[in-house]
Scaffold this active site. Structure first.
Site, PDB file in Angstrom:
ATOM      1  N   CYS A  57       0.851  -1.199   0.000  1.00  0.00           N
ATOM      2  CA  CYS A  57       0.000   0.000   0.000  1.00  0.00           C
ATOM      3  C   CYS A  57       0.886   1.249   0.000  1.00  0.00           C
ATOM      4  O   CYS A  57       1.636   1.459  -0.947  1.00  0.00           O
ATOM      5  CB  CYS A  57      -0.981  -0.035   1.172  1.00  0.00           C
ATOM      6  SG  CYS A  57      -2.317   1.154   0.987  1.00  0.00           S
TER       7      CYS A  57
ATOM      8  N   HIS B  50      -3.910  -4.548  -0.471  1.00  0.00           N
ATOM      9  CA  HIS B  50      -3.497  -5.186   0.778  1.00  0.00           C
ATOM     10  C   HIS B  50      -3.539  -6.702   0.615  1.00  0.00           C
ATOM     11  O   HIS B  50      -4.592  -7.307   0.782  1.00  0.00           O
ATOM     12  CB  HIS B  50      -4.433  -4.760   1.919  1.00  0.00           C
ATOM     13  CG  HIS B  50      -4.210  -3.347   2.354  1.00  0.00           C
ATOM     14  ND1 HIS B  50      -3.231  -2.993   3.242  1.00  0.00           N
ATOM     15  CD2 HIS B  50      -4.813  -2.196   1.989  1.00  0.00           C
ATOM     16  CE1 HIS B  50      -3.239  -1.679   3.431  1.00  0.00           C
ATOM     17  NE2 HIS B  50      -4.200  -1.169   2.668  1.00  0.00           N
TER      18      HIS B  50
ATOM     19  N   GLU C  46      -2.565  -8.852   2.602  1.00  0.00           N
ATOM     20  CA  GLU C  46      -2.917  -9.450   3.901  1.00  0.00           C
ATOM     21  C   GLU C  46      -4.422  -9.457   4.139  1.00  0.00           C
ATOM     22  O   GLU C  46      -4.910 -10.103   5.053  1.00  0.00           O
ATOM     23  CB  GLU C  46      -2.187  -8.704   5.036  1.00  0.00           C
ATOM     24  CG  GLU C  46      -2.719  -7.319   5.407  1.00  0.00           C
ATOM     25  CD  GLU C  46      -2.248  -6.184   4.486  1.00  0.00           C
ATOM     26  OE1 GLU C  46      -1.710  -6.471   3.402  1.00  0.00           O
ATOM     27  OE2 GLU C  46      -2.443  -5.004   4.881  1.00  0.00           O
TER      28      GLU C  46
END
Lengths: 255, 196
Positions: B76, B176, B178
């Site tokens: 990001c 993202h 994750e």
């Protein structure tokens, strides 16, 4: 293309997921982690956890479940309820939540929104707005977590959402109270009116009862996501079925 | 072993948990020696470019990061920091990848930030092994890096922009990973296995 988001909302009370009708008569719907995992597996785009007792009780609420949710799921989630200062927010974000959502505390002290945006970036800051239509006007309500404490605020919804955006909100969740829990469809007129005055993403909340309600809200209001609770918790609308249906109706979703 | 730069961003816990789910050992650090000697480095980041650069400066990490030769993944804002300059706060950045980060100004009535799941067309790169073409990833950002020579994944929000970049040992994702479901986890897994 940016897809429309389907967002199950898990109302949390004393560490369990509950659901009431028009904010009343809360029924137990299950364990937080079980439901979080289930919705992630079924294709939810994001989850929202509202600790519905927190704001109106004015007490510190146990949020140890935030970290556990962050450990098991791999989609974004937002935590709302009882976040009254920057430290409350920091703890939840540090525990792995992607966004925090504030409602009553923002009405008490609008500058709080700016403090949150300046500290964490506006992408983390969601403002929830509980709005009711009265005599042709849309009015913001406060302390809606507890029926006995719910009051009408001094704000009209259309001016409040613009102010909230100017103060630093990165997203707005509009809960249309007339519709909440009665499954008659989203408040299309109100959502359209609010969408038109905003540039940040808007999430529709309150009223979903059938698959076509989601189609209507995306087609007719331009909202970015639709939030619902009981239709998902009860299994009445499986998320994967809903997304396949929306795709067949030419609404862009993640499948 | 992955060393995650503890830059104070709000997504650090999510990144650590995602690595935990992959059974990959990871530790947080702000120590230049530790980061310099790490096997792999992740540079997370949420917030503003200006604040992040100030933080890296304060921690004396700018030259350290610029000199890294092991695999590095920016996430990001961490990806944006790899570029030369950002319009966000009019700030010079790490200048590892030439180019400017700009403010998103979609022509149509689209919302800002660009928030939600969007599809990415991917090129061949070890970071993208077993990542299907047009996979959806979770984005949240108001600034973007235009497509450039180092773009290996392209996303569209009115205009095309860099969703994934790679230059030598430096890689970055605007989204993202994750929080991007199974395909996001695949990218993190690829990063932990990448051989230069």
């Amino acid at each position: 293309m940016l897809t429309k988001r389907i967002i199950p909302c898990l109302d949390v009370k004393d560490g369990r997921v509950v659901k009431g009708v028009q904010f009343r008569n809360h029924r137990d719907m299950g364990d937080i982690l079980d439901l979080a995992q289930r919705y992630t597996d079924e294709g939810a785009d994001e989850l929202v956890f509202y600790d519905i007792t927190a704001s109106s009780d004015g007490r510190t609420v146990d949020k140890s479940w935030v970290r556990k949710v962050a450990q098991i799921i791999d989609i974004p989630f937002c935590v709302a309820g009882g976040i009254r200062n920057v430290d409350d927010a920091r703890k939840i974000l540090n525990d792995g939540a992607d966004k925090i959502s504030v409602n009553s505390p923002a009405l008490e002290r609008p500058d709080f929104i700016t403090e949150l945006a300046n500290t964490f970036g506006r992408q983390c800051v969601v403002v929830g707005v509980d709005s009711r239509q009265e005599n042709g006007n849309y009015i913001v309500y406060q302390y809606t977590g507890d029926e006995t404490k719910t009051i009408k605020s001094k704000h009209e919804t259309l001016t409040w959402v613009q102010r909230v955006q100017d103060l630093g909100a990165g997203e707005i969740v509009l809960n249309c109270m007339n519709q909440d829990g009665v499954r008659q469809g989203y408040d299309l007129n109100q959502l359209k009116a609010v969408r038109e005055v905003l540039t940040v993403p808007l999430i529709a909340s309150g009223g979903a009862g059938e698959e076509n309600h989601f189609k209507d809200v995306f087609e007719k209001t331009g909202v970015d996501g639709a939030l619902a609770a009981s239709v998902f918790h009860s299994g009445q609308i499986p998320i994967l079925d809903l997304k396949c249906y929306l795709k067949s109706q030419n609404i862009q979703v993640r499948l | 072993m992955i060393t995650v730069v503890d830059s104070g961003g709000a997504n650090i816990a999510s990144v650590m948990f995602a690595l935990e789910r992959l059974d990959v050992a990871a530790s947080l650090s702000v120590n230049a020696d530790e980061i310099f000697n790490a096997e792999r480095v992740i540079l997370p980041g949420v917030g503003t470019a200006e604040a992040a650069m100030k933080q890296l400066q304060k921690l004396n990490l700018i030259e350290c990061i610029q000199s890294l030769t092991q695999p590095v993944l920016g996430i990001c804002l961490g990806m944006q920091l790899l570029f030369s300059y950002s319009e966000e706060g009019d700030v010079d950045m790490l200048d590892i990848i030439p180019g400017q980060v700009k403010h998103l100004k979609p022509a149509s009535n689209k919302t800002i930030p660009h928030m939600g799941w969007n599809n990415v067309s991917v090129q061949f790169h070890p970071l993208l092994n077993e990542v299907p073409e047009e996979s959806f990833f979770y984005f949240v950002h108001s600034y973007y890096a235009p497509e450039c020579d180092y773009t290996i994944g392209t996303c569209n929000y009115d205009d095309p922009f860099s969703a994934i970049v790679a230059k030598d040992n430096f890689m970055g994702c605007q989204f993202h990973p994750e929080r991007s479901g199974k395909v996001g986890a695949q990218i993190l897994k690829n990063f932990t296995e990448i051989k230069l």
